[in-house]
Design a protein around this motif. Structure first.
Motif, PDB file in Angstrom:
ATOM      1  N   ALA A  68       0.243   6.961   6.940  1.00 28.39           N
ATOM      2  CA  ALA A  68       1.525   6.452   6.439  1.00 28.39           C
ATOM      3  C   ALA A  68       2.480   6.177   7.602  1.00 28.39           C
ATOM      4  CB  ALA A  68       2.139   7.467   5.483  1.00 28.39           C
ATOM      5  N   HIS A  69       3.125   5.037   7.546  1.00 20.93           N
ATOM      6  CA  HIS A  69       4.118   4.632   8.564  1.00 20.93           C
ATOM      7  C   HIS A  69       3.522   4.588   9.981  1.00 20.93           C
ATOM      8  CE1 HIS A  69       6.828   5.718   5.275  1.00 20.93           C
ATOM      9  NE2 HIS A  69       6.325   6.931   5.298  1.00 20.93           N
ATOM     10  N   SER A  70       2.189   4.499  10.077  1.00 15.01           N
ATOM     11  CA  SER A  70       1.527   4.593  11.388  1.00 15.01           C
ATOM     12  C   SER A  70       2.072   5.800  12.150  1.00 15.01           C
ATOM     13  CB  SER A  70       1.732   3.308  12.203  1.00 15.01           C
ATOM     14  OG  SER A  70       1.297   2.176  11.474  1.00 15.01           O
TER      15      SER A  70
ATOM     16  N   LEU B  13      -3.161   9.845  -5.794  1.00 13.82           N
ATOM     17  CA  LEU B  13      -2.669  11.093  -6.381  1.00 13.82           C
ATOM     18  C   LEU B  13      -1.851  11.921  -5.401  1.00 13.82           C
ATOM     19  CD1 LEU B  13      -2.556  13.114  -8.711  1.00 13.82           C
ATOM     20  CD2 LEU B  13      -4.798  13.982  -7.959  1.00 13.82           C
ATOM     21  N   ARG B  14      -0.575  12.107  -5.756  1.00 15.39           N
ATOM     22  CA  ARG B  14       0.339  12.926  -4.939  1.00 15.39           C
ATOM     23  C   ARG B  14       0.238  14.382  -5.335  1.00 15.39           C
ATOM     24  NH1 ARG B  14       6.314  11.079  -3.027  1.00 15.39           N
ATOM     25  NH2 ARG B  14       5.454  11.016  -0.956  1.00 15.39           N
ATOM     26  N   PRO B  15       0.343  15.297  -4.383  1.00 15.92           N
ATOM     27  CA  PRO B  15       0.288  16.717  -4.761  1.00 15.92           C
ATOM     28  C   PRO B  15       1.619  17.268  -5.249  1.00 15.92           C
ATOM     29  CG  PRO B  15       0.305  16.511  -2.371  1.00 15.92           C
ATOM     30  CD  PRO B  15       0.366  15.115  -2.922  1.00 15.92           C
TER      31      PRO B  15
ATOM     32  N   THR C  26       6.080  -1.027   1.203  1.00 14.00           N
ATOM     33  CA  THR C  26       7.541  -0.934   1.113  1.00 14.00           C
ATOM     34  C   THR C  26       8.048   0.490   1.310  1.00 14.00           C
ATOM     35  OG1 THR C  26       7.464  -2.694  -0.544  1.00 14.00           O
ATOM     36  CG2 THR C  26       9.513  -1.464  -0.359  1.00 14.00           C
ATOM     37  N   ASP C  27       7.392   1.453   0.683  1.00  9.16           N
ATOM     38  CA  ASP C  27       7.829   2.844   0.540  1.00  9.16           C
ATOM     39  C   ASP C  27       9.057   2.934  -0.364  1.00  9.16           C
ATOM     40  OD1 ASP C  27       8.028   5.519   0.529  1.00  9.16           O
ATOM     41  OD2 ASP C  27       8.336   5.777   2.670  1.00  9.16           O
ATOM     42  N   THR C  28       8.800   3.021  -1.667  1.00  5.82           N
ATOM     43  CA  THR C  28       9.887   3.184  -2.652  1.00  5.82           C
ATOM     44  C   THR C  28      10.123   4.678  -2.854  1.00  5.82           C
ATOM     45  OG1 THR C  28       8.182   2.894  -4.345  1.00  5.82           O
ATOM     46  CG2 THR C  28       9.557   0.997  -3.848  1.00  5.82           C
TER      47      THR C  28
ATOM     48  N   GLY D  90      -2.640  11.397  -1.895  1.00  8.28           N
ATOM     49  CA  GLY D  90      -1.479  11.191  -1.034  1.00  8.28           C
ATOM     50  C   GLY D  90      -0.406  10.442  -1.803  1.00  8.28           C
ATOM     51  N   GLU D  91       0.541   9.941  -1.190  1.00 11.00           N
ATOM     52  CA  GLU D  91       0.906  10.232   0.167  1.00 11.00           C
ATOM     53  C   GLU D  91       1.381  11.682   0.219  1.00 11.00           C
ATOM     54  OE1 GLU D  91       4.707   8.958   1.087  1.00 11.00           O
ATOM     55  OE2 GLU D  91       4.451   8.806   3.249  1.00 11.00           O
ATOM     56  N   PHE D  92       0.805  12.464   1.126  1.00 15.20           N
ATOM     57  CA  PHE D  92       1.268  13.837   1.319  1.00 15.20           C
ATOM     58  C   PHE D  92       1.840  13.968   2.727  1.00 15.20           C
ATOM     59  CE2 PHE D  92      -3.355  13.878   2.290  1.00 15.20           C
ATOM     60  CZ  PHE D  92      -3.324  14.299   3.609  1.00 15.20           C
TER      61      PHE D  92
ATOM     62  N   THR E 271       0.801  -1.227   0.000  1.00 15.71           N
ATOM     63  CA  THR E 271       0.000   0.000   0.000  1.00 15.71           C
ATOM     64  C   THR E 271       0.837   1.282   0.000  1.00 15.71           C
ATOM     65  OG1 THR E 271      -0.145   0.097   2.430  1.00 15.71           O
ATOM     66  CG2 THR E 271      -1.865  -1.136   1.279  1.00 15.71           C
ATOM     67  N   HIS E 272       2.154   1.130  -0.172  1.00 17.05           N
ATOM     68  CA  HIS E 272       2.970   2.346  -0.071  1.00 17.05           C
ATOM     69  C   HIS E 272       4.112   2.293  -1.090  1.00 17.05           C
ATOM     70  CE1 HIS E 272       4.265   5.704   2.880  1.00 17.05           C
ATOM     71  NE2 HIS E 272       4.955   5.850   1.765  1.00 17.05           N
ATOM     72  N   LEU E 273       3.757   2.577  -2.348  1.00 18.79           N
ATOM     73  CA  LEU E 273       4.766   2.593  -3.414  1.00 18.79           C
ATOM     74  C   LEU E 273       4.762   3.950  -4.114  1.00 18.79           C
ATOM     75  CD1 LEU E 273       3.913  -0.923  -4.852  1.00 18.79           C
ATOM     76  CD2 LEU E 273       6.119  -0.317  -3.852  1.00 18.79           C
ATOM     77  N   HIS E 274       5.948   4.375  -4.516  1.00 15.27           N
ATOM     78  CA  HIS E 274       6.071   5.585  -5.330  1.00 15.27           C
ATOM     79  C   HIS E 274       6.877   5.226  -6.574  1.00 15.27           C
ATOM     80  CE1 HIS E 274       4.766   7.626  -1.716  1.00 15.27           C
ATOM     81  NE2 HIS E 274       5.827   7.192  -1.060  1.00 15.27           N
ATOM     82  N   TYR E 275       6.478   5.829  -7.697  1.00 16.02           N
ATOM     83  CA  TYR E 275       7.201   5.616  -8.957  1.00 16.02           C
ATOM     84  C   TYR E 275       7.504   7.008  -9.503  1.00 16.02           C
ATOM     85  CZ  TYR E 275       8.166   3.534 -13.578  1.00 16.02           C
ATOM     86  OH  TYR E 275       8.753   3.124 -14.754  1.00 16.02           O
TER      87      TYR E 275
HETATM   88 ZN   LIG Z   1       6.150   7.317   1.083  1.00 13.05          ZN
END
Ligand SMILES: [Zn+2]
Length: 275
Positions: free
Chosen positions: A172-174, A85-87, A227-229, A120-122, A31-35
């Motif tokens: 995010a990240h609790s 959608l990231r800002p 993961t948080d990429t 997010g993730e914002f 649930t936590h990927l960035h490209y």
């Molecule tokens: Zn992140």
């Protein structure tokens, strides 16, 4: 609790020798990927999607700076990639975006054009929620009835719910918070979910830390993994992360493990998936 041998057995069967998740491996939703833009050349879209499939992911929540990255992956794998959608239009805006009206214009334009499961993730802390930009973000989430993926402290999460009580928030990240603060927050806000991305305190060897296990059992429907990429090199952790997740989840009951692995995120996506 399962027999002690099971985690070892699962380690051996969940991955083939090539590192690919086998067909009987438990599905995991990351649930936590960035490209983001600097990952596009290192992992072109087809390769990035191949990697997500190799990890045995059921779904991949992707948000990117810029959103063009997310759109490329959705096009490549609409069944797998959940667009968020990231800002941010590029790297380096995490502490300035809330004072820049262009962030809101970006969100408004993209939301009118494409479908998203969330915003997010914002990054927003404390009183940031009272800025015009964040108030605009809450209004957009309300208008489109989509969740917020907030990298925030507890104070900001409280303010989100104060301003928009019907919000659905993925924390995010609790919040990088302690077990007791997370417990208080989940108790206070029934529509708050928490991802475990880029944290490892809940893992004790191949099992779950007892304090965290109590927390997961008290709130079985609220946790998710990711993961948080945040940088291109983090993409090399997607497969090991899914595998390690299966290992520690195996020390929980099957029902709780499945919830954290993928069922809780399906619940958060229910509205998006119905459309
Ligand atoms: Zn992140």
């Amino acid at each position: 609790m399962k027999f002690l041998l099971l985690p070892i057995f699962c380690c051996l069967t969940a991955l083939t020798f090539s590192g690919t998740a086998s067909a009987d491996a438990m599905p995991v939703t990351d649930t936590h990927l960035h490209y983001s833009h600097d990952a596009w050349d290192v992992y072109p879209p087809a390769e990035a999607v191949a990697l997500l499939r190799k990890a045995g992911l059921k779904r991949a929540f992707v948000s990117s700076s810029s959103d063009d990255g997310t759109q490329m992956l959705v096009k490549e794998a609409p069944d797998l990639v959940i667009p968020v959608l990231r800002p941010y239009s590029r790297r380096g805006q995490i502490s300035t975006w809330m004072n820049d009206p262009a962030s809101l214009e970006l969100l408004t334009g993209r939301l009118a054009k494409n479908r998203y499961a969330g915003i997010g993730e914002f990054h927003a802390f404390g009183e940031d929620i009272n800025t015009d930009v964040l108030q605009g973000v809450l209004a957009l989430a309300k208008k489109y009835d989509i969740f917020l993926h907030a990298h925030s402290d507890a104070e900001a999460v409280d303010l989100i719910f104060k301003n928009y009580p019907e919000a659905h928030v993925l924390w995010a990240h609790s919040g990088f918070e302690t077990v007791s603060t997370i417990r208080d927050m989940l108790k206070r806000h029934p529509k708050l979910w928490a991802d475990l991305a880029f944290r490892s305190e809940h893992i004790d060897g191949e099992t779950v830390d007892p304090e965290w296990q109590d927390l997961f059992e008290a709130f079985p429907d609220r946790f998710m993994v990711g993961t948080d990429t945040f940088a291109p090199e983090r993409w090399s952790y997607v497969i090991p992360h899914a595998q390690r997740t299966r290992t520690w989840l195996d020390s929980l009951s099957d029902e709780l493990a499945e919830k954290i692995a993928w069922r809780n995120s399906e619940a958060l996506l229910a509205k998006y998936l119905k459309q």
